[in-house]
Motif scaffolding. Sequence first.
Motif, mmCIF file in Angstrom:
data_model
loop_
_atom_site.group_PDB
_atom_site.id
_atom_site.type_symbol
_atom_site.label_atom_id
_atom_site.label_comp_id
_atom_site.label_asym_id
_atom_site.label_seq_id
_atom_site.Cartn_x
_atom_site.Cartn_y
_atom_site.Cartn_z
ATOM 1 N N GLN A 287 9.589 12.681 -0.835
ATOM 2 C CA GLN A 287 9.058 11.786 0.201
ATOM 3 C C GLN A 287 8.155 10.729 -0.417
ATOM 4 O O GLN A 287 8.244 9.548 -0.091
ATOM 5 N N MET B 199 0.836 -1.203 0.000
ATOM 6 C CA MET B 199 0.000 0.000 0.000
ATOM 7 C C MET B 199 0.870 1.251 0.000
ATOM 8 O O MET B 199 1.949 1.279 0.579
ATOM 9 N N PHE C 2 0.391 5.347 0.906
ATOM 10 C CA PHE C 2 -0.580 6.150 1.636
ATOM 11 C C PHE C 2 -0.506 7.627 1.267
ATOM 12 O O PHE C 2 0.429 8.070 0.594
ATOM 13 N N ASN D 261 3.740 9.163 4.314
ATOM 14 C CA ASN D 261 3.705 8.309 5.502
ATOM 15 C C ASN D 261 5.058 7.670 5.808
ATOM 16 O O ASN D 261 5.145 6.498 6.138
ATOM 17 N N LEU D 262 6.117 8.461 5.696
ATOM 18 C CA LEU D 262 7.434 7.967 6.114
ATOM 19 C C LEU D 262 7.539 8.131 7.632
ATOM 20 O O LEU D 262 6.867 8.974 8.216
ATOM 21 N N ARG E 165 9.809 2.217 -1.120
ATOM 22 C CA ARG E 165 9.571 1.344 0.030
ATOM 23 C C ARG E 165 8.582 0.232 -0.328
ATOM 24 O O ARG E 165 8.778 -0.924 0.016
ATOM 25 N N SER E 166 7.509 0.612 -1.039
ATOM 26 C CA SER E 166 6.486 -0.372 -1.377
ATOM 27 C C SER E 166 6.970 -1.346 -2.453
ATOM 28 O O SER E 166 6.672 -2.534 -2.396
ATOM 29 N N LEU F 121 12.283 -0.794 6.300
ATOM 30 C CA LEU F 121 11.222 -1.186 7.247
ATOM 31 C C LEU F 121 10.468 -2.467 6.840
ATOM 32 O O LEU F 121 10.316 -3.369 7.671
ATOM 33 N N PRO F 122 10.002 -2.590 5.585
ATOM 34 C CA PRO F 122 9.264 -3.811 5.227
ATOM 35 C C PRO F 122 10.089 -5.078 5.459
ATOM 36 O O PRO F 122 9.553 -6.082 5.941
#
Lengths: 283, 275
Positions: B154, B96, B98, B102-103, B161-162, B115-116
């Motif tokens: 960002q 997802m 956002f 949403n960092l 990230r996703s 993070l993931p």
Amino acid sequence: MDKALGDKIPEFNRKKAGGGGDGVGLSGTSLGLGDHRTKLETLAIILVAVVIIGGAELLLKWFNVPQYVLPTPSLIIMALFTEWGFIWPHLLVTLKELLLGFAIGASIGFVLAAVITQFPFVEKIVTPYILLLVTTPMLALVPLLILKLGFGSEPRIIAVALASGPMVMINSATGFRRVDLAKIALARSFGASTFQIFTKIRIPMAMPMIIVGLMVGSIFGLLTTVGAEMVGGAEGLGNRLTYYSALIRMPQFFAIILILAIIGISIYVLFYWIGKKWASWET
Amino acid sequence: MDATPMRNVAGASDKKAPKMVIAGATKYYQTRTGSVHALDNVSLDVRDGEFLCILGPSGCGKSTLLWSMGGLHGLTDGEIRLGAEKIIKPHPEIAMIFQDANLLPWRNLAANIALPFELKRKPVDQQRIDMLLKRVNLWGFESKFPRELSGGMQQRASIVRSLSVNPSLLLMDEPFGALDAFTRDEMNLLIQEIWMETGKTIVFITHSISEAIFLADRVVVMSARPGRIASVFDIDIPRPRPVDIQTRPDFIERVLHIKASIDHGRSPSDGLAIT
């Protein structure tokens, strides 16, 4: 030209959604420790200190103020050195009581905050009692504790824990209550467990408030340690305060106060740096 | 407004098995003041590899639908399946993106992107991350903190990230809503390119009609209170679509067409008419 704006780049910190706005961040204390100072500012700070201390010295000598009313700074420093051999065992006792009491109180306070904020119903029931602990001076309990536990360190350690724990708890709870649903959803979308959400999202998010709690709690702990030592027992810096004032040995009395001030400032600086390292993301 | 002809299961005629099937999704939220009917019997097939935009006014339940698709919360009735699997919790194939990037503000870029992997307890795929960072022009910014980056950077980081865990379905919840118009155009181009390069299925939520038309193969229009699908539009504009396509008359015609269908389906009391 507007002086307040001066050469400022016209770009404002856009406050992003989430993160909450209730943080009392450490930056609120504008003592500016470790922030960049110009040479002029450093010089001015030293100069003012010299003027105040030197001025006190001169004035006290000039007006022949007797030692038992207010000793000169030089006498206080001298007393600190000459009396050091008698003072330092008491310093160790005070530090031991403070550290032990604070460690116990802060641990319990932190764990309680973390657990209780997960259960709003329990939080509602427990909070009034925590407020009671925060607002009631724990010093008042010391005579009772001494009655039960004797004149050793134990009653004082308990009093310190009782004074610092609720402070840590109430601030940490404020931190843990700052729920950012989007960040929790983010972690969850990558398959985070409840425990991972706690360690990777909730704790870092609460960190600025936890550090504020630790700072306020340890300062409260110091107050309570010294106060408890003044109430009863035969050791600790608080005890020395009553001892020297009873003998009207004012230079020694003020030397103790100087040591206490240094402990207090050290606590502040310590948590200031911890805050800088672990909570600087929140401006 | 119940009589909209295209309200039935969209995409059912497609021969290939759909990527995701939403069947009769209904959701009520229980609040202090009573229950809120957020989704009403929403049925929709997301085709494999398509770019699907869900368009609707705020409060039409589109975020609720997306969160349910991502397994972030359950439905009151109906079900959502990814292939044969019923989605009841977050699925590793789904990532997802956002609103507002949403960092995590306490982590630098590298730690945010890691993070993931941390949450899945897997080794960080640095090679893939480096490739993605270079692709979105964030290479060299790994040690920066989110507050030091622009909104566009960002959001690019959050895309990296996703994509870093290589999901096959990307759910995007108004990702560029907070960006300025120029950055937004830039990001729309980037996401189109990424979609064309990777062949991932993307479900993209927006309340901008032109953004939806610019990006989507299909635009699903939702109406509010309760949230339901009002109509579905196929967008057959050839790709890659340049940004200036949005000023072309036939593009504007599509915008007006969808706008008219939204206004038509809305009862007069819902909004002020401009005369």
